[in-house]
Design a protein around this motif. Structure first.
Motif, PDB file in Angstrom:
ATOM      1  N   MET A 179     -30.482 -39.300  -9.157  1.00 40.25           N
ATOM      2  CA  MET A 179     -29.749 -40.453  -8.672  1.00 40.25           C
ATOM      3  C   MET A 179     -30.682 -41.315  -7.816  1.00 40.25           C
ATOM      4  SD  MET A 179     -27.047 -42.185  -8.540  1.00 40.25           S
ATOM      5  CE  MET A 179     -25.430 -41.562  -8.732  1.00 40.25           C
ATOM      6  N   ALA A 180     -30.702 -42.592  -8.077  1.00 36.45           N
ATOM      7  CA  ALA A 180     -31.554 -43.498  -7.316  1.00 36.45           C
ATOM      8  C   ALA A 180     -30.974 -43.720  -5.915  1.00 36.45           C
ATOM      9  CB  ALA A 180     -31.692 -44.828  -8.043  1.00 36.45           C
ATOM     10  N   ARG A 181     -31.874 -43.789  -4.954  1.00 30.97           N
ATOM     11  CA  ARG A 181     -31.484 -44.053  -3.566  1.00 30.97           C
ATOM     12  C   ARG A 181     -32.187 -45.293  -3.073  1.00 30.97           C
ATOM     13  NH1 ARG A 181     -33.976 -41.330  -0.437  1.00 30.97           N
ATOM     14  NH2 ARG A 181     -35.429 -40.362  -1.830  1.00 30.97           N
ATOM     15  N   ARG A 182     -31.514 -46.046  -2.212  1.00 33.93           N
ATOM     16  CA  ARG A 182     -32.119 -47.217  -1.597  1.00 33.93           C
ATOM     17  C   ARG A 182     -32.990 -46.764  -0.432  1.00 33.93           C
ATOM     18  NH1 ARG A 182     -31.860 -51.680  -3.748  1.00 33.93           N
ATOM     19  NH2 ARG A 182     -32.290 -52.929  -1.942  1.00 33.93           N
ATOM     20  N   LEU A 183     -34.164 -47.375  -0.317  1.00 32.48           N
ATOM     21  CA  LEU A 183     -35.073 -47.069   0.780  1.00 32.48           C
ATOM     22  C   LEU A 183     -34.993 -48.169   1.828  1.00 32.48           C
ATOM     23  CD1 LEU A 183     -38.221 -45.794  -1.158  1.00 32.48           C
ATOM     24  CD2 LEU A 183     -36.166 -44.548  -0.472  1.00 32.48           C
TER      25      LEU A 183
ATOM     26  N   GLY B  98     -40.260 -58.681  -8.751  1.00 31.49           N
ATOM     27  CA  GLY B  98     -40.154 -57.238  -8.615  1.00 31.49           C
ATOM     28  C   GLY B  98     -40.778 -56.540  -9.802  1.00 31.49           C
ATOM     29  N   ARG B  99     -40.713 -55.206  -9.768  1.00 32.11           N
ATOM     30  CA  ARG B  99     -41.242 -54.389 -10.855  1.00 32.11           C
ATOM     31  C   ARG B  99     -40.355 -53.167 -11.028  1.00 32.11           C
ATOM     32  NH1 ARG B  99     -47.425 -52.998 -10.164  1.00 32.11           N
ATOM     33  NH2 ARG B  99     -46.454 -51.182  -9.236  1.00 32.11           N
ATOM     34  N   GLU B 100     -40.289 -52.699 -12.252  1.00 41.07           N
ATOM     35  CA  GLU B 100     -39.725 -51.389 -12.548  1.00 41.07           C
ATOM     36  C   GLU B 100     -40.893 -50.517 -12.957  1.00 41.07           C
ATOM     37  OE1 GLU B 100     -36.875 -49.037 -15.736  1.00 41.07           O
ATOM     38  OE2 GLU B 100     -37.054 -51.218 -15.879  1.00 41.07           O
ATOM     39  N   VAL B 101     -41.021 -49.350 -12.335  1.00 41.71           N
ATOM     40  CA  VAL B 101     -42.139 -48.447 -12.609  1.00 41.71           C
ATOM     41  C   VAL B 101     -41.586 -47.051 -12.881  1.00 41.71           C
ATOM     42  CG1 VAL B 101     -44.248 -47.410 -11.671  1.00 41.71           C
ATOM     43  CG2 VAL B 101     -43.681 -49.788 -11.122  1.00 41.71           C
ATOM     44  N   ARG B 102     -42.138 -46.420 -13.906  1.00 41.31           N
ATOM     45  CA  ARG B 102     -41.813 -45.021 -14.207  1.00 41.31           C
ATOM     46  C   ARG B 102     -43.112 -44.237 -14.265  1.00 41.31           C
ATOM     47  NH1 ARG B 102     -36.578 -45.025 -18.112  1.00 41.31           N
ATOM     48  NH2 ARG B 102     -35.550 -46.732 -17.014  1.00 41.31           N
ATOM     49  N   LEU B 103     -43.060 -43.047 -13.691  1.00 38.32           N
ATOM     50  CA  LEU B 103     -44.227 -42.168 -13.651  1.00 38.32           C
ATOM     51  C   LEU B 103     -44.005 -40.952 -14.539  1.00 38.32           C
ATOM     52  CD1 LEU B 103     -44.924 -42.106  -9.800  1.00 38.32           C
ATOM     53  CD2 LEU B 103     -45.799 -43.718 -11.506  1.00 38.32           C
ATOM     54  N   LYS B 104     -45.108 -40.319 -14.922  1.00 39.97           N
ATOM     55  CA  LYS B 104     -44.998 -39.042 -15.625  1.00 39.97           C
ATOM     56  C   LYS B 104     -44.202 -38.096 -14.737  1.00 39.97           C
ATOM     57  CE  LYS B 104     -49.147 -39.354 -18.378  1.00 39.97           C
ATOM     58  NZ  LYS B 104     -50.512 -38.907 -18.594  1.00 39.97           N
ATOM     59  N   GLY B 105     -43.374 -37.285 -15.358  1.00 37.44           N
ATOM     60  CA  GLY B 105     -42.547 -36.368 -14.583  1.00 37.44           C
ATOM     61  C   GLY B 105     -41.170 -36.931 -14.276  1.00 37.44           C
ATOM     62  N   GLY B 106     -40.942 -38.230 -14.553  1.00 42.93           N
ATOM     63  CA  GLY B 106     -39.610 -38.803 -14.407  1.00 42.93           C
ATOM     64  C   GLY B 106     -39.326 -39.589 -13.145  1.00 42.93           C
ATOM     65  N   THR B 107     -40.290 -39.712 -12.236  1.00 47.17           N
ATOM     66  CA  THR B 107     -40.048 -40.508 -11.033  1.00 47.17           C
ATOM     67  C   THR B 107     -39.932 -41.976 -11.423  1.00 47.17           C
ATOM     68  OG1 THR B 107     -41.275 -38.925  -9.687  1.00 47.17           O
ATOM     69  CG2 THR B 107     -40.923 -41.107  -8.739  1.00 47.17           C
ATOM     70  N   ARG B 108     -38.934 -42.651 -10.831  1.00 52.65           N
ATOM     71  CA  ARG B 108     -38.693 -44.071 -11.110  1.00 52.65           C
ATOM     72  C   ARG B 108     -38.671 -44.857  -9.811  1.00 52.65           C
ATOM     73  NH1 ARG B 108     -34.612 -41.364 -13.510  1.00 52.65           N
ATOM     74  NH2 ARG B 108     -33.059 -42.381 -12.228  1.00 52.65           N
TER      75      ARG B 108
ATOM     76  N   VAL C 129     -41.194 -50.198  -2.382  1.00 48.28           N
ATOM     77  CA  VAL C 129     -40.215 -49.498  -3.205  1.00 48.28           C
ATOM     78  C   VAL C 129     -38.846 -49.699  -2.562  1.00 48.28           C
ATOM     79  CG1 VAL C 129     -39.433 -47.262  -4.067  1.00 48.28           C
ATOM     80  CG2 VAL C 129     -41.877 -47.823  -4.070  1.00 48.28           C
ATOM     81  N   ASP C 130     -37.916 -50.256  -3.357  1.00 47.51           N
ATOM     82  CA  ASP C 130     -36.550 -50.496  -2.888  1.00 47.51           C
ATOM     83  C   ASP C 130     -35.604 -49.361  -3.272  1.00 47.51           C
ATOM     84  OD1 ASP C 130     -37.169 -53.066  -1.821  1.00 47.51           O
ATOM     85  OD2 ASP C 130     -37.090 -53.878  -3.851  1.00 47.51           O
ATOM     86  N   GLU C 131     -35.798 -48.820  -4.485  1.00 44.92           N
ATOM     87  CA  GLU C 131     -34.962 -47.718  -4.976  1.00 44.92           C
ATOM     88  C   GLU C 131     -35.850 -46.715  -5.697  1.00 44.92           C
ATOM     89  OE1 GLU C 131     -31.695 -48.716  -7.516  1.00 44.92           O
ATOM     90  OE2 GLU C 131     -30.994 -50.302  -6.173  1.00 44.92           O
ATOM     91  N   THR C 132     -35.504 -45.435  -5.541  1.00 50.69           N
ATOM     92  CA  THR C 132     -36.251 -44.389  -6.236  1.00 50.69           C
ATOM     93  C   THR C 132     -35.384 -43.149  -6.401  1.00 50.69           C
ATOM     94  OG1 THR C 132     -38.285 -43.086  -6.288  1.00 50.69           O
ATOM     95  CG2 THR C 132     -37.254 -43.397  -4.137  1.00 50.69           C
ATOM     96  N   ASN C 133     -35.805 -42.306  -7.316  1.00 46.46           N
ATOM     97  CA  ASN C 133     -35.183 -40.994  -7.461  1.00 46.46           C
ATOM     98  C   ASN C 133     -36.070 -39.909  -6.832  1.00 46.46           C
ATOM     99  OD1 ASN C 133     -37.233 -41.039  -9.372  1.00 46.46           O
ATOM    100  ND2 ASN C 133     -36.037 -40.023 -10.961  1.00 46.46           N
TER     101      ASN C 133
END
Length: 159
Positions: free
Chosen positions: A1-5, A62-72, A90-94
């Protein structure tokens, strides 16, 4: 679940509870490096192997970024000062434990190339910060490998 930072600003680069700073010199010009960082956003996975997707959002603000392992990440661009700086928050992340994160890329002429400095400024609970400190060598290696691959890519497109 994404959370706001926390919506921190550029000042966070200097005031963050955890700051990891890495630098490397490359042969490409500051202008070419800045274009790759700020304008060729979709090209990041070609040289930064941890990144599987990077695309602009909100008309390039803005940007949408996804990393190996599933971090968004959902990010906001804080600065794009050609050819000296590119920074985003980073505004939102899992990613667990993260409260705030700003990354800043500083570019400066170095001989006929560029000195690239990457600052990873973060906040989170003490165990999170300790884990990142322990992972400093891995982040440094990822940065060095990415910047080296970027330099090769820029040399190939220049040729």
């Amino acid at each position: 679940m994404a959370r706001r930072l926390s919506p921190v600003g550029l000042e966070f680069v200097d005031s963050a509870p955890l700051r990891l700073v890495f630098a490397r010199e490359v042969s490409a010009s500051p202008e070419a490096v800045h274009r790759a960082l700020a304008q060729d956003v979709v090209g990041w996975p070609q040289w930064f192997t941890a990144v599987t997707l990077c695309r602009p959002t909100d008309g390039g603000k803005g940007r949408e970024v996804r990393l190996k392992g599933g971090t968004r990440f959902q990010e906001s661009i804080l600065a794009s000062d050609e050819p000296e700086r590119y920074a985003y928050r980073v505004d939102e992340t899992n990613a667990p434990g993260l409260r705030a994160l700003v990354e800043e890329w500083r570019l400066a002429p170095a001989g006929t190339g560029t000195r690239v400095q990457w600052t990873f400024a973060a906040d989170g609970p003490a165990p999170f910060r300790a884990t990142l400190r322990l992972g400093r060598a891995g982040l440094g290696r990822a940065f060095r490998d990415a910047v080296t691959a970027l330099d090769r890519r820029l040399a190939e497109t220049k040729a």
